[in-house]
Design an enzyme around this catalytic site. Sequence first.
Site, PDB file in Angstrom:
ATOM      1  N   ASP A 123       0.848  -1.194   0.000  1.00  0.00           N
ATOM      2  CA  ASP A 123       0.000   0.000   0.000  1.00  0.00           C
ATOM      3  C   ASP A 123       0.883   1.242   0.000  1.00  0.00           C
ATOM      4  O   ASP A 123       2.027   1.192   0.457  1.00  0.00           O
ATOM      5  CB  ASP A 123      -0.840   0.064   1.292  1.00  0.00           C
ATOM      6  CG  ASP A 123      -1.936  -0.991   1.333  1.00  0.00           C
ATOM      7  OD1 ASP A 123      -2.147  -1.685   0.331  1.00  0.00           O
ATOM      8  OD2 ASP A 123      -2.579  -1.092   2.391  1.00  0.00           O
ATOM      9  N   ARG A 173      -0.384  -0.538  -8.852  1.00  0.00           N
ATOM     10  CA  ARG A 173      -1.813  -0.300  -8.621  1.00  0.00           C
ATOM     11  C   ARG A 173      -1.980   1.218  -8.500  1.00  0.00           C
ATOM     12  O   ARG A 173      -1.444   1.834  -7.590  1.00  0.00           O
ATOM     13  CB  ARG A 173      -2.254  -0.979  -7.312  1.00  0.00           C
ATOM     14  CG  ARG A 173      -3.713  -0.715  -6.955  1.00  0.00           C
ATOM     15  CD  ARG A 173      -4.113  -1.491  -5.693  1.00  0.00           C
ATOM     16  NE  ARG A 173      -3.624  -0.849  -4.492  1.00  0.00           N
ATOM     17  CZ  ARG A 173      -3.286  -1.499  -3.376  1.00  0.00           C
ATOM     18  NH1 ARG A 173      -3.347  -2.798  -3.302  1.00  0.00           N
ATOM     19  NH2 ARG A 173      -2.878  -0.836  -2.310  1.00  0.00           N
TER      20      ARG A 173
HETATM   21  C1  LIG Z   1      -8.092  -1.553  -4.238  1.00  0.00           C
HETATM   22  C2  LIG Z   1      -7.796  -0.208  -3.665  1.00  0.00           C
HETATM   23  C3  LIG Z   1      -6.607  -0.021  -2.975  1.00  0.00           C
HETATM   24  C4  LIG Z   1      -6.313   1.225  -2.430  1.00  0.00           C
HETATM   25  N1  LIG Z   1      -5.093   1.412  -1.838  1.00  0.00           N
HETATM   26  C5  LIG Z   1      -4.744   2.654  -1.448  1.00  0.00           C
HETATM   27  C6  LIG Z   1      -3.421   2.922  -0.967  1.00  0.00           C
HETATM   28  O1  LIG Z   1      -2.587   2.030  -0.855  1.00  0.00           O
HETATM   29  N2  LIG Z   1      -3.116   4.211  -0.631  1.00  0.00           N
HETATM   30  C7  LIG Z   1      -4.036   5.231  -0.751  1.00  0.00           C
HETATM   31  O2  LIG Z   1      -3.682   6.384  -0.480  1.00  0.00           O
HETATM   32  N3  LIG Z   1      -5.290   4.987  -1.176  1.00  0.00           N
HETATM   33  C8  LIG Z   1      -5.667   3.737  -1.519  1.00  0.00           C
HETATM   34  N4  LIG Z   1      -6.937   3.516  -1.976  1.00  0.00           N
HETATM   35  C9  LIG Z   1      -7.966   4.563  -1.819  1.00  0.00           C
HETATM   36  C10 LIG Z   1      -7.952   5.532  -2.987  1.00  0.00           C
HETATM   37  O3  LIG Z   1      -6.814   6.356  -2.927  1.00  0.00           O
HETATM   38  C11 LIG Z   1      -9.193   6.444  -2.966  1.00  0.00           C
HETATM   39  O4  LIG Z   1      -9.200   7.193  -1.788  1.00  0.00           O
HETATM   40  C12 LIG Z   1     -10.516   5.714  -3.075  1.00  0.00           C
HETATM   41  O5  LIG Z   1     -10.432   4.623  -3.949  1.00  0.00           O
HETATM   42  C13 LIG Z   1     -11.626   6.662  -3.615  1.00  0.00           C
HETATM   43  O6  LIG Z   1     -11.273   7.124  -4.883  1.00  0.00           O
HETATM   44  P1  LIG Z   1     -12.003   6.689  -6.263  1.00  0.00           P
HETATM   45  O7  LIG Z   1     -10.963   6.423  -7.269  1.00  0.00           O
HETATM   46  O8  LIG Z   1     -12.944   5.586  -6.012  1.00  0.00           O
HETATM   47  O9  LIG Z   1     -12.715   7.997  -6.756  1.00  0.00           O
HETATM   48  P2  LIG Z   1     -13.753   8.975  -6.074  1.00  0.00           P
HETATM   49  O10 LIG Z   1     -13.904  10.126  -7.011  1.00  0.00           O
HETATM   50  O11 LIG Z   1     -13.342   9.276  -4.673  1.00  0.00           O
HETATM   51  O12 LIG Z   1     -15.058   8.120  -6.016  1.00  0.00           O
HETATM   52  C14 LIG Z   1     -15.799   7.764  -7.181  1.00  0.00           C
HETATM   53  C15 LIG Z   1     -17.155   7.266  -6.716  1.00  0.00           C
HETATM   54  O13 LIG Z   1     -16.973   6.023  -6.010  1.00  0.00           O
HETATM   55  C16 LIG Z   1     -17.822   5.969  -4.875  1.00  0.00           C
HETATM   56  N5  LIG Z   1     -16.988   5.960  -3.649  1.00  0.00           N
HETATM   57  C17 LIG Z   1     -15.670   6.228  -3.567  1.00  0.00           C
HETATM   58  N6  LIG Z   1     -15.232   6.093  -2.287  1.00  0.00           N
HETATM   59  C18 LIG Z   1     -16.314   5.734  -1.569  1.00  0.00           C
HETATM   60  C19 LIG Z   1     -16.516   5.441  -0.198  1.00  0.00           C
HETATM   61  N7  LIG Z   1     -15.542   5.499   0.691  1.00  0.00           N
HETATM   62  N8  LIG Z   1     -17.769   5.094   0.199  1.00  0.00           N
HETATM   63  C20 LIG Z   1     -18.798   5.013  -0.683  1.00  0.00           C
HETATM   64  N9  LIG Z   1     -18.665   5.287  -2.001  1.00  0.00           N
HETATM   65  C21 LIG Z   1     -17.442   5.636  -2.442  1.00  0.00           C
HETATM   66  C22 LIG Z   1     -18.687   7.210  -4.936  1.00  0.00           C
HETATM   67  O14 LIG Z   1     -19.855   6.927  -5.653  1.00  0.00           O
HETATM   68  C23 LIG Z   1     -17.840   8.196  -5.707  1.00  0.00           C
HETATM   69  O15 LIG Z   1     -18.580   9.192  -6.351  1.00  0.00           O
HETATM   70  C24 LIG Z   1      -7.256   2.287  -2.533  1.00  0.00           C
HETATM   71  C25 LIG Z   1      -8.435   2.088  -3.244  1.00  0.00           C
HETATM   72  C26 LIG Z   1      -8.714   0.877  -3.809  1.00  0.00           C
HETATM   73  C27 LIG Z   1      -9.985   0.710  -4.578  1.00  0.00           C
END
Ligand SMILES: Cc1cc2nc3c(=O)[nH]c(=O)nc-3n(C[C@H](O)[C@H](O)[C@H](O)COP(=O)(O)OP(=O)(O)OC[C@H]3O[C@@H](n4cnc5c(N)ncnc54)[C@H](O)[C@@H]3O)c2cc1C
Length: 300
Positions: A123, A173
């Site tokens: 991560d 990732r």
């Molecule tokens: C497999 C995976 C691994 C990850 N690993 C890391 C890491 O190692 N380090 C790190 O900094 N971040 C990590 N993240 C988190 C990432 O950085 C984002 O904060 C998170 O994925 C939300 O961003 P998004 O791309 O979904 O876009 P966004 O624009 O935030 O979300 C798009 C849409 O997805 C839905 N959504 C998003 N988040 C949520 C939520 N929490 N609850 C409900 N609905 C939601 C909503 O409908 C939103 O409009 C990880 C995410 C994933 C999926």
Amino acid sequence: MGIKKSLAFESCSNYGFVKKAVKRFMPGENLSDAINATKDFMQKGILTVFTHLGENITQIQEAEEVKNHYLDVLENIHNEKIKTEISLKLTQIGLDLSFDNSLLFFNQVAQKASEYLNFVWIDMEGSAYTNTTIDFYRRTKLLNENTGVCLQAYLKRTEKDIQSLIDIRPNIRLVKGAYKEPKEIAFKDKSDVDKNYLQLAKFLLTQVKENGIKAVFGTHDLKIISEIKKLASNLNVQHEQIEFHMLYGIKTTEQHRLVNEGYKLKVLISYGSAWYPWYMRRLAERPANVGFVLKNIFSN
Ligand SMILES: Cc1cc2nc3c(=O)[nH]c(=O)nc-3n(C[C@H](O)[C@H](O)[C@H](O)COP(=O)(O)OP(=O)(O)OC[C@H]3O[C@@H](n4cnc5c(N)ncnc54)[C@H](O)[C@@H]3O)c2cc1C
């Protein structure tokens, strides 16, 4: 496991409504909950990634416990014949205490994973750890082909970081990023983060095509997913060469749609008792989740 709980965690975790709200994002606190959830997912063609919640441990003994836990998890995954990778935070295996020792622990986990033809993700944590994590990944990747690192599109430096890793054929990732970062180093507007995400995705897809690297897109953003599909199609990257990862409990309809369209889809399942800081990041990402917690308070 001896992971220290924060004061806030102590005061919150006792409330049933908080536990109920957290259930939305994790099937349960135990490894067996994650395994059972995976068995259900596998029937729908969805694979999983496990992460045991925890970060910034302060005792080397805790780091060793975490390392031993992940070795057990790999054993369990193998015995249960489930298709699951693992993902961990370097500060969970003692990065704050000793780089060399955490590298030793990580390599033990990665080597065991390799014996079982499994894969280990690193991560990405807050920006104070970016340089060290990239250096760490470079060193472990030379020994362990079956490892990947998460990079964050909200950081302005990420394009350079990806380019600096190309010579080791990285597994990456790509996510938007979940920590609070200063504007000097991170894009603040959603539109800028999204734009950078797509630029980086395009570069990664080119590398998938030309150099066979593994690129995973960790996002629930339907617009971005749709653009990635178009970019891939333009570059003649096949569906099965693209992998999307999503968090447990988010955008489940889209998860099934992607699998039906022939893309690889993995769901990251978190488990463990140290969910408080992690859950707070989920709330910060999407303020609507606070409403979800409140609804649970009043329906309790
Ligand atoms: C497999 C995976 C691994 C990850 N690993 C890391 C890491 O190692 N380090 C790190 O900094 N971040 C990590 N993240 C988190 C990432 O950085 C984002 O904060 C998170 O994925 C939300 O961003 P998004 O791309 O979904 O876009 P966004 O624009 O935030 O979300 C798009 C849409 O997805 C839905 N959504 C998003 N988040 C949520 C939520 N929490 N609850 C409900 N609905 C939601 C909503 O409908 C939103 O409009 C990880 C995410 C994933 C999926």
